[in-house]
Scaffold this motif. Structure first.
Motif, mmCIF file in Angstrom:
data_model
loop_
_atom_site.group_PDB
_atom_site.id
_atom_site.type_symbol
_atom_site.label_atom_id
_atom_site.label_comp_id
_atom_site.label_asym_id
_atom_site.label_seq_id
_atom_site.Cartn_x
_atom_site.Cartn_y
_atom_site.Cartn_z
ATOM 1 N N GLY B 227 0.676 -1.372 0.079
ATOM 2 C CA GLY B 227 -0.161 0.008 -0.136
ATOM 3 C C GLY B 227 0.997 1.315 0.191
ATOM 4 N N LYS B 232 0.414 6.083 -9.685
ATOM 5 C CA LYS B 232 0.247 7.215 -10.612
ATOM 6 C C LYS B 232 1.084 7.878 -10.915
ATOM 7 C CE LYS B 232 -3.039 10.415 -12.401
ATOM 8 N NZ LYS B 232 -4.243 11.136 -12.230
ATOM 9 N N PHE B 247 -14.934 -3.984 -15.191
ATOM 10 C CA PHE B 247 -15.799 -3.341 -14.071
ATOM 11 C C PHE B 247 -16.138 -1.790 -14.397
ATOM 12 C CE2 PHE B 247 -13.737 -6.910 -12.166
ATOM 13 C CZ PHE B 247 -14.810 -6.953 -10.947
ATOM 14 N N HIS B 248 -16.885 -1.706 -15.315
ATOM 15 C CA HIS B 248 -17.433 -0.303 -15.673
ATOM 16 C C HIS B 248 -16.306 0.697 -15.821
ATOM 17 C CE1 HIS B 248 -21.535 -1.931 -15.554
ATOM 18 N NE2 HIS B 248 -21.377 -2.139 -14.232
ATOM 19 N N MET B 250 -13.395 0.820 -14.102
ATOM 20 C CA MET B 250 -12.990 1.252 -12.639
ATOM 21 C C MET B 250 -11.370 1.582 -12.917
ATOM 22 S SD MET B 250 -12.822 -1.353 -9.527
ATOM 23 C CE MET B 250 -14.261 -1.091 -8.995
ATOM 24 N N TRP B 253 -6.514 2.850 -8.699
ATOM 25 C CA TRP B 253 -5.760 3.603 -8.004
ATOM 26 C C TRP B 253 -6.626 4.811 -7.554
ATOM 27 C CZ3 TRP B 253 -2.059 4.527 -4.925
ATOM 28 C CH2 TRP B 253 -1.602 5.783 -4.732
ATOM 29 N N GLU B 254 -7.172 5.366 -8.353
ATOM 30 C CA GLU B 254 -8.287 6.819 -7.938
ATOM 31 C C GLU B 254 -9.018 6.065 -6.828
ATOM 32 O OE1 GLU B 254 -8.299 9.584 -12.026
ATOM 33 O OE2 GLU B 254 -10.323 8.858 -10.756
ATOM 34 N N GLU B 255 -9.876 4.828 -7.062
ATOM 35 C CA GLU B 255 -10.863 4.407 -6.249
ATOM 36 C C GLU B 255 -10.291 3.898 -4.787
ATOM 37 O OE1 GLU B 255 -14.461 2.902 -7.028
ATOM 38 O OE2 GLU B 255 -14.284 3.567 -9.121
ATOM 39 N N PHE B 256 -9.249 3.257 -4.910
ATOM 40 C CA PHE B 256 -9.016 2.430 -3.642
ATOM 41 C C PHE B 256 -7.421 2.823 -3.095
ATOM 42 C CE2 PHE B 256 -11.531 -0.504 -6.274
ATOM 43 C CZ PHE B 256 -12.725 -0.316 -5.379
ATOM 44 N N GLY B 257 -6.601 3.485 -3.949
ATOM 45 C CA GLY B 257 -5.375 4.014 -3.477
ATOM 46 C C GLY B 257 -4.517 3.062 -2.855
ATOM 47 N N PRO B 258 -4.182 2.969 -1.514
ATOM 48 C CA PRO B 258 -3.301 2.138 -0.999
ATOM 49 C C PRO B 258 -3.743 0.540 -1.204
ATOM 50 C CG PRO B 258 -3.843 3.845 0.590
ATOM 51 C CD PRO B 258 -4.867 4.126 -0.665
ATOM 52 N N SER B 259 -4.886 0.297 -1.504
ATOM 53 C CA SER B 259 -5.256 -1.183 -1.689
ATOM 54 C C SER B 259 -5.272 -1.384 -3.299
ATOM 55 C CB SER B 259 -6.324 -1.466 -0.903
ATOM 56 O OG SER B 259 -7.552 -0.691 -1.181
ATOM 57 N N ALA B 262 -3.907 -4.792 -4.539
ATOM 58 C CA ALA B 262 -4.626 -5.951 -3.937
ATOM 59 C C ALA B 262 -6.142 -6.045 -4.757
ATOM 60 C CB ALA B 262 -4.805 -5.874 -2.412
ATOM 61 N N MET B 263 -6.539 -5.003 -4.718
ATOM 62 C CA MET B 263 -8.045 -5.220 -5.362
ATOM 63 C C MET B 263 -8.138 -5.503 -6.741
ATOM 64 S SD MET B 263 -10.391 -4.238 -3.047
ATOM 65 C CE MET B 263 -11.977 -3.595 -3.679
#
Lengths: 262, 435
Positions: B227, B232, B247-248, B250, B253-259, B262-263
C-alpha cells in the motif's frame, strides 16, 4: 474527475460513473487527513442507483492541489465554489467527522443548495488535544497512529474487515500520513459555531453514530441530533471510522434516508 | 505493532482477522467449506458484483476462512491487504501477471528459487515478458538493467539456496528513484524475522507452505500489498491508473489508493486465473501461524547451533549462513535481521558430490525432500533437484556448487539433530576416504 476550483486543480471521485449534473447529486465530505477513499463503499452504490456522486479531496489532500484550508469556515466557502464549479444546483450532503462540520458551514452559506444533511461519526464540536496537534505538526504518521488507535473500534483493531483480505488501519495510515493532518486538526479544534449553525438549520438531517466512538463520543453525537431534530442510527459495536469500519450499515442508513428524499 | 495493527505480532498471529462469530461463538476460526454465498436479494447480488460493497460471492475470489488468513498475514507484514493463492508459485505468477503485460520487463536477482527462475526465464518469456538477472546487491548492475519497459525489481529477502541477503534499503532506493516497485519473496524470513515493507518494499510474496504453516501439510501462497507505492506517480502502470473495462471502467488507483493492487489482483487475477487457496488449507495454515513467533525463535536458535557445530567439523569443507561472518552479506543480515537470518543453511561435505549423497542417504532424522520451512529438519542436494534445470553458468550465478547440501533446520532437539548429522558425516567421510 478533475475540475478547477478558484483556478486550482481539484479532484472528486464520482463513484465509478461519469458525473451527470442532471441527476440528484450526493456530496461526500471526508474527515481530517483523509480523502475520497473513505467513501469507496458508499459512493459506488449511489452512482449506480440513480444519483450522481461527488467525493472531493479538500485542497492539499491526496489528489487535489492547493494549500490546505485553515478553518472549517474556509472549507464551507470552498465547498460553495466547488459546487458552482461542478455545476451542481442542489445536493444531498454527507460528512464524516470534520467533513460534517464543513457541511454545516456549506448549509449555513447556501441552505437553498442543501437538500439534506447527513453526519457520520460526528458532533457539533470536535475539540482536539493540543498534544495530538503537536504530534501531527511533527509527524503526520505518528499522529495518524494515535488517531487510528482511537478511531477504529475493537473489531477493526482485531483486523476484522468489511472487505475480505484488506486491512483498513494500514489504508487509513497511508492516506493520513501523506495529508495535512495538523492543519485539519487545528481547524476542527478552533471551530466553535457548530451548535449554533446546527440549531438554525431547516433541512432534513440524519446522523449515523457509533457506540464505541472515542473521538466524537456517542453522547456528543446525540446532543447534536437534538439540536437538529435529526434521524439517528446508532451502530453499537463500531468506532469513529464508520464509513470504513461499518460501510454496509452506513450505506444502508444513508440510502434509506437520502432515497426517501429523492 | 506493524503498519496495519496496533497489536504485537504474537497477538496478531492468534487473533487478527477473526472475532468469535455471533451464531455459535466458535473460538477457533471456522472452516467455511462452501463454494458460494446466498445473496439477500438481487440488488445485493448486483452490488457485490459491482464492488459497491464488500462481501463474498464465490470462493475462487474470496472465502471467509481464507480472508482471516489474508488479514492476519497482512497485519503481520504491515500491508494494506493480502491475497492468498493456491501456492507460492501461483502467488508469484499472479503478481508478475498483474503488473506486467507483453512487452514488459523485470529486473530480478540471479539468486532465486529454481522454479521462480524458470518462470521468469522461460514461462513469462513465452508471454512476451523479459527478465534481466543481476547480482541484486550490485546497485550499478540493477541501475544498468532497468529499461523504459521495466515494471519491477524482484528478489528474495534471503536467496535460495545461496543465502545472499538482499539489501532491501538500497534496492528500494534505487528502484523507487526509477519509479519502480520492489517485489520480494520473503519466504525464508517470514514477518517474524523481517518486515520488508518497513524497509520500503512494496509487494511481499510468501510460500505459506513453508515456515508460515510449519507443519508441511498444506500448500499455499500469499501476496501482501504494501500500500506504499504511488502507481500514478510512477507512470508505468496503466493497469492500475487507467479504466478497467470489465468493471465499468474502474480506475483502481483513484478508487482504492493504498489497496489498489490487491483490489486489482482480486478483481482480475483471482477471477481469471483461478489460483484460489482452499478454505481447508487456509485453516491448516492458520493453525501454523498461531505459533509462528515461537517457532521462528527456536528455528534460529537451532540453526545457529548447527552452523557453529558444522563449522568446526573436519568432514565439512564450508558452511554458509547469513549470520556467519564469512557470508558476503553478513553485515546486511545484521541490519535487516537483528534476531537472526532464518534457519536455512548450506554446507559442503569433503569428498564432493558422492560424499554429499552418502551424507543425505545416511540421515535418519533429517528428511531428504524438496521442501523447506517444515518444523522437522529437511535436507536436499539442490544441484540434482530444485536447481537441476540450470546450466553450469546459471548455477554459479545462483550461488550453487556441486557439493552443496541445503538444510532447513527444524525445531527438534538440537542434540538429536547433531547426532543425526554426525552419523551422516561419518558415512560421507567413509566415501571420501575410499575415493
Amino acid at each position: 474527475m478533475e475540475l478547477q476550483v478558484n483556478g486550482v486543480k481539484s479532484y472528486a471521485a464520482t463513484g465509478g460513473k461519469e458525473f451527470d449534473s442532471s441527476l440528484p447529486t450526493v456530496l461526500f465530505l471526508h474527515g481530517s487527513g483523509m480523502d475520497h477513499r473513505a467513501w469507496a463503499l458508499q459512493t459506488r452504490w449511489f452512482a449506480f442507483h440513480g444519483f450522481s456522486v461527488l467525493a472531493p479531496d479538500f485542497p492539499g489532500h491526496s489528489l487535489s492541489a492547493g494549500e490546505p484550508l485553515e478553518s472549517i469556515e474556509a472549507m464551507g466557502e470552498w465547498l460553495v465554489d466547488f459546487l458552482a464549479a461542478a455545476g451542481v444546483k442542489k445536493a444531498h450532503v454527507v460528512g464524516h467527522s470534520q467533513g460534517f462540520l464543513s457541511a454545516l458551514e456549506l448549509a449555513k452559506n447556501v441552505p437553498e443548495k442543501v437538500m439534506s444533511l447527513s453526519g457520520i461519526g460526528t458532533a457539533a464540536a470536535i475539540p482536539v488535544n493540543p498534544a495530538l496537534i503537536e504530534t501531527a505538526q511533527a509527524s503526520a504518521a505518528k499522529a495518524a497512529d494515535l488517531m487510528l488507535q482511537w478511531g477504529f473500534g475493537p473489531g477493526a483493531q482485531y483486523g476484522v474487515s468489511a472487505v475480505p483480505g484488506m486491512q483498513p488501519i494500514a489504508i487509513g495510515r497511508q492516506i493520513m500520513s501523506g495529508n495535512p493532518l495538523a492543519t485539519d486538526l487545528i481547524a476542527c479544534s478552533n471551530y466553535e459555531s457548530g451548535s449554533a449553525v446546527a440549531e438554525a438549520l431547516d433541512i432534513p438531517t440524519c446522523l449515523v453514530l457509533a457506540g464505541k466512538d472515542r473521538m466524537t463520543p456517542l453522547k456528543a453525537g446525540k446532543a447534536l441530533a437534538g439540536l437538529m431534530n435529526a434521524q439517528v442510527t446508532v451502530l453499537p459495536i463500531h468506532g469513529h471510522m464508520l464509513p470504513v469500519e461499518a460501510p454496509k450499515e452506513c450505506l444502508q442508513a444513508l440510502r434509506d434516508f437520502i432515497s426517501s428524499r429523492g | 505493532m506493524s503498519r496495519s495493527s496496533y497489536l504485537q505480532p504474537d497477538t496478531i498471529a492468534l487473533h487478527t482477522g477473526y472475532q468469535p462469530e455471533s451464531d455459535h461463538g466458535s473460538r477457533a476460526v471456522p472452516i467455511y467449506q462452501t463454494t458460494s454465498y446466498v445473496f439477500d436479494n438481487v440488488d445485493e447480488a448486483s452490488s457485490l458484483f459491482n464492488v459497491e460493497q464488500g462481501g463474498h460471492i464465490y470462493s475462487r475470489i474470496t472465502n471467509p476462512t481464507v480472508a482471516v488468513l489474508e488479514q492476519r498475514i497482512a497485519a503481520l507484514e504491515g500491508g494494506s491487504g493480502a491475497i492468498c493463492t493456491a501456492s507460492g508459485m501461483s502467488a508469484l505468477y499472479t503478481t508478475f501477471i498483474t503488473l506486467c503485460s507483453a512487452g514488459d520487463h523485470i529486473v530480478s536477482s540471479a539468486q532465486i528459487y529454481g522454479s521462480t527462475a524458470t518462470l521468469l526465464r522461460h514461462t513469462l518469456k513465452r508471454l512476451g515478458i523479459d527478465c534481466t538477472f543481476v547480482a541484486i546487491n550490485d546497485q550499478d548492475a540493477v541501475k544498468a538493467a532497468i529499461q523504459d519497459n521495466t515494471k519491477m525489481v524482484f528478489c528474495e529477502s534471503i536467496g535460495n539456496p545461496g543465502l545472499e541477503v538482499a539489501d532491501l534499503d538500497a534496492i528500494c532506493e534505487r528502484a523507487h528513484a526509477n519509479g519502480l516497485p520492489v517485489v520480494i519473496d520473503a519466504t525464508f524470513a517470514t514477518p517474524s524475522l523481517c518486515r520488508p515493507i518497513e524497509h520500503g518494499v512494496n509487494v511481499v510474496v510468501h510460500s505459506a507452505t513453508k515456515w508460515m504453516g510449519g507443519h508441511g501439510v498444506a500448500v499455499g501462497g500469499v501476496i501482501v500489498d504494501g500500500g506504499n507505492f504511488d502507481w500514478k506517480e510512477s507512470g508505468r502502470f496503466p493497469e492500475l491508473t487507467e479504466p478497467y473495462a470489465p468493471f465499468h471502467g474502474m480506475k483502481f488507483w483513484e478508487e482504492f489508493g493504498p489497496s489498489a493492487l490487491a483490489m486489482r489482483m482480486r478483481a482480475e487475477s483471482m477471477r481469471d486465473l483461478g489460483a484460489a487457496m482452499s478454505p481447508h488449507n487456509a485453516f491448516l495454515l492458520l493453525q501454523g501461524i498461531e505459533t509462528l513467533e515461537l517457532r521462528m525463535k527456536q528455528h534460529v536458535i537451532n540453526a545457529h547451533e548447527l552452523m557453529n557445530w558444522l563449522n568446526e567439523n573436519d568432514a565439512v569443507s564450508w558452511v554458509n549462513h547469513p549470520d556467519l561472518e564469512t557470508n558476503e552479506t553478513h553485515e546486511v543480515a545484521k541490519r535487516l535481521f537483528p534476531n537472526g537470518a532464518g534457519s536455512m543453511l548450506c554446507f559442503g561435505v569433503k569428498g564432493g558430490r558422492a560424499a554429499g549423497a552418502a551424507f543425505i542417504d545416511a540421515l535418519q532424522l533429517g528428511s531428504n525432500l524438496a521442501n523447506v520451512g517444515d518444523s522437522r529438519t529437511l535436507v536436499l542436494h539442490p544441484g540434482s533437484t530444485t536447481h537441476s534445470r540450470l546450466d553450469a553458468e546459471q548455477m554459479k550465478a545462483a550461488g550453487i556448487s556441486e557439493d552443496m547440501i541445503r538444510v532447513s533446520v527444524g525445531i527438534e532437539s538440537i542434540k538429536d539433530i547433531k547426532a543425526d548429522f554426525a552419523a551422516g558425516l561419518k558415512a560421507a567421510q567413509r566415501v571420501a576416504e575410499a575415493s
